[in-house]
Motif scaffolding. Sequence first.
Motif, short mmCIF file in Angstrom:
data_model
loop_
_atom_site.label_atom_id
_atom_site.label_comp_id
_atom_site.label_asym_id
_atom_site.label_seq_id
_atom_site.Cartn_x
_atom_site.Cartn_y
_atom_site.Cartn_z
N TRP A 157 0.86 -1.19 0.00
CA TRP A 157 0.00 0.00 0.00
C TRP A 157 0.89 1.24 0.00
N PRO A 158 0.61 2.24 -0.82
CA PRO A 158 1.47 3.43 -0.85
C PRO A 158 1.42 4.17 0.48
N GLU A 159 2.56 4.26 1.15
CA GLU A 159 2.59 4.91 2.46
C GLU A 159 2.52 6.43 2.34
N ARG A 160 3.09 6.99 1.28
CA ARG A 160 3.06 8.44 1.07
C ARG A 160 2.05 8.77 -0.02
N ALA A 161 1.29 9.83 0.19
CA ALA A 161 0.31 10.24 -0.80
C ALA A 161 0.98 10.51 -2.15
N ALA A 162 2.20 11.02 -2.12
CA ALA A 162 2.91 11.34 -3.36
C ALA A 162 3.24 10.09 -4.17
N ASP A 163 3.26 8.92 -3.52
CA ASP A 163 3.57 7.67 -4.21
C ASP A 163 2.33 6.95 -4.71
N ASP A 164 1.16 7.52 -4.45
CA ASP A 164 -0.11 6.91 -4.84
C ASP A 164 -0.46 7.38 -6.24
N ARG A 165 -0.16 6.54 -7.25
CA ARG A 165 -0.32 6.99 -8.64
C ARG A 165 -1.77 7.26 -9.01
N PHE A 166 -2.72 6.51 -8.42
CA PHE A 166 -4.14 6.75 -8.71
C PHE A 166 -4.59 8.08 -8.13
N LEU A 167 -4.12 8.37 -6.93
CA LEU A 167 -4.46 9.63 -6.30
C LEU A 167 -3.85 10.81 -7.03
N VAL A 168 -2.59 10.68 -7.39
CA VAL A 168 -1.92 11.77 -8.11
C VAL A 168 -2.61 12.03 -9.44
N ARG A 169 -2.99 10.95 -10.12
CA ARG A 169 -3.69 11.12 -11.40
C ARG A 169 -5.03 11.81 -11.20
N ALA A 170 -5.74 11.45 -10.13
CA ALA A 170 -7.04 12.08 -9.86
C ALA A 170 -6.87 13.57 -9.59
N ILE A 171 -5.82 13.95 -8.87
CA ILE A 171 -5.56 15.37 -8.62
C ILE A 171 -5.27 16.09 -9.94
N ARG A 172 -4.44 15.48 -10.75
CA ARG A 172 -4.10 16.10 -12.03
C ARG A 172 -5.30 16.22 -12.96
N ASP A 173 -6.27 15.30 -12.81
CA ASP A 173 -7.45 15.32 -13.68
C ASP A 173 -8.56 16.23 -13.16
N ALA A 174 -8.45 16.71 -11.92
CA ALA A 174 -9.49 17.57 -11.35
C ALA A 174 -9.64 18.84 -12.20
N GLU A 175 -10.89 19.24 -12.41
CA GLU A 175 -11.15 20.41 -13.27
C GLU A 175 -11.78 21.57 -12.54
N THR A 176 -12.33 21.33 -11.36
CA THR A 176 -12.98 22.40 -10.62
C THR A 176 -12.44 22.44 -9.19
N PRO A 177 -12.59 23.58 -8.51
CA PRO A 177 -12.17 23.65 -7.10
C PRO A 177 -12.86 22.61 -6.23
N LYS A 178 -14.13 22.32 -6.53
CA LYS A 178 -14.85 21.34 -5.70
C LYS A 178 -14.27 19.94 -5.88
N GLU A 179 -13.96 19.55 -7.11
CA GLU A 179 -13.33 18.25 -7.35
C GLU A 179 -11.99 18.18 -6.62
N PHE A 180 -11.23 19.24 -6.76
CA PHE A 180 -9.91 19.32 -6.12
C PHE A 180 -10.05 19.22 -4.60
N ALA A 181 -11.01 19.94 -4.03
CA ALA A 181 -11.21 19.96 -2.59
C ALA A 181 -11.67 18.61 -2.06
N ARG A 182 -12.51 17.91 -2.83
CA ARG A 182 -12.96 16.58 -2.40
C ARG A 182 -11.77 15.64 -2.23
N LEU A 183 -10.80 15.76 -3.12
CA LEU A 183 -9.60 14.93 -3.01
C LEU A 183 -8.77 15.31 -1.80
N VAL A 184 -8.65 16.61 -1.53
CA VAL A 184 -7.93 17.06 -0.34
C VAL A 184 -8.58 16.47 0.91
N GLU A 185 -9.90 16.49 0.95
CA GLU A 185 -10.63 15.97 2.11
C GLU A 185 -10.41 14.47 2.27
#
Length: 295
Positions: free
Chosen positions: A200-228
């Motif tokens: 399991w990726p111990e660091r968020a920066a190593d989580d490729r699915f998470l990083v891709r989801a952040i990069r794909d976010a298009e609105t502040p709300k999508e971005f904020a949901r990932l932060v949460e």
Amino acid sequence: MAEFTKEQMLDELRTIFLFEADHVLISSGAAKAAAFIGFPPGDKGEYVHEPASKVDLSLFADITGSFERAYEFVFNRSRLNTFGEHEVQDLQVFMEGTPRVGGISSGGEMHRFMTPEGLCRAVADAALARWKLEWAGDESAKFTTRELALLANMSEGAVRMAISDKTEGRLKTIPGSKPVAVDFAEAKRWLSGRRGFVAWPERAADDRFLVRAIRDAETPKEFARLVERIAGGGAAARLAAGLGWAATDVQPWLDGSFDFDVERAGRIAEALDLDVPMFVGKALEVTLRSSKGGR
């Protein structure tokens, strides 16, 4: 465990419900069986030979959703794909309750889902094993040879060979355990050296699915949901405490109402253990997009 597609797993789940429909048919009659599965039995007067594609899984949304989440939890290791204890237990109970034989006229039809090689069985067992290893927080947990095989992407035979090995690096079992079991610390140690084990990726920066989801976010709300989601339960309080900010300063970054601030964005990225330039750049991008097209 050889990988298979989610749709292959769901097709097997549909087949399970066909066998269960025959069980209802035998016990309660055609009307109740049709009410359960959504359509009457075919020309042969039973469901076991009907195509799985006829089964509408939306009729069984709760367990279907659990299997879909379990599949992601097992094969796509990411903080986006978490899995709760109650769902782990639900899948185990469901699989234990599936028919052991099926059909009526044939006198008993066997299917792969009734065996350890079944796809739904493999996902249910692998989800339990991974949950015990990386999510339960219980270092008293014990692991069977099957669970270790599923985690290490090996056969049970290969795991047993590792147990019988005479070298220092052998897999050590709990003395006197029946059936054979391995304790938590030894399972972690042994799995860390297996080529087929994906941690399991111990660091968020190593989580490729998470990083891709952040990069794909298009609105502040999508971005904020990932932060949460990254911050986890009690996100506002946790982030505020870690940053030394007031909760009111953190909340806009969790609901999408934030105004871009390069310093604050960088501090949040550091607190979440994310790549700072990537996170700050995406925060700026979604803010600029929202200023043109609304949030």
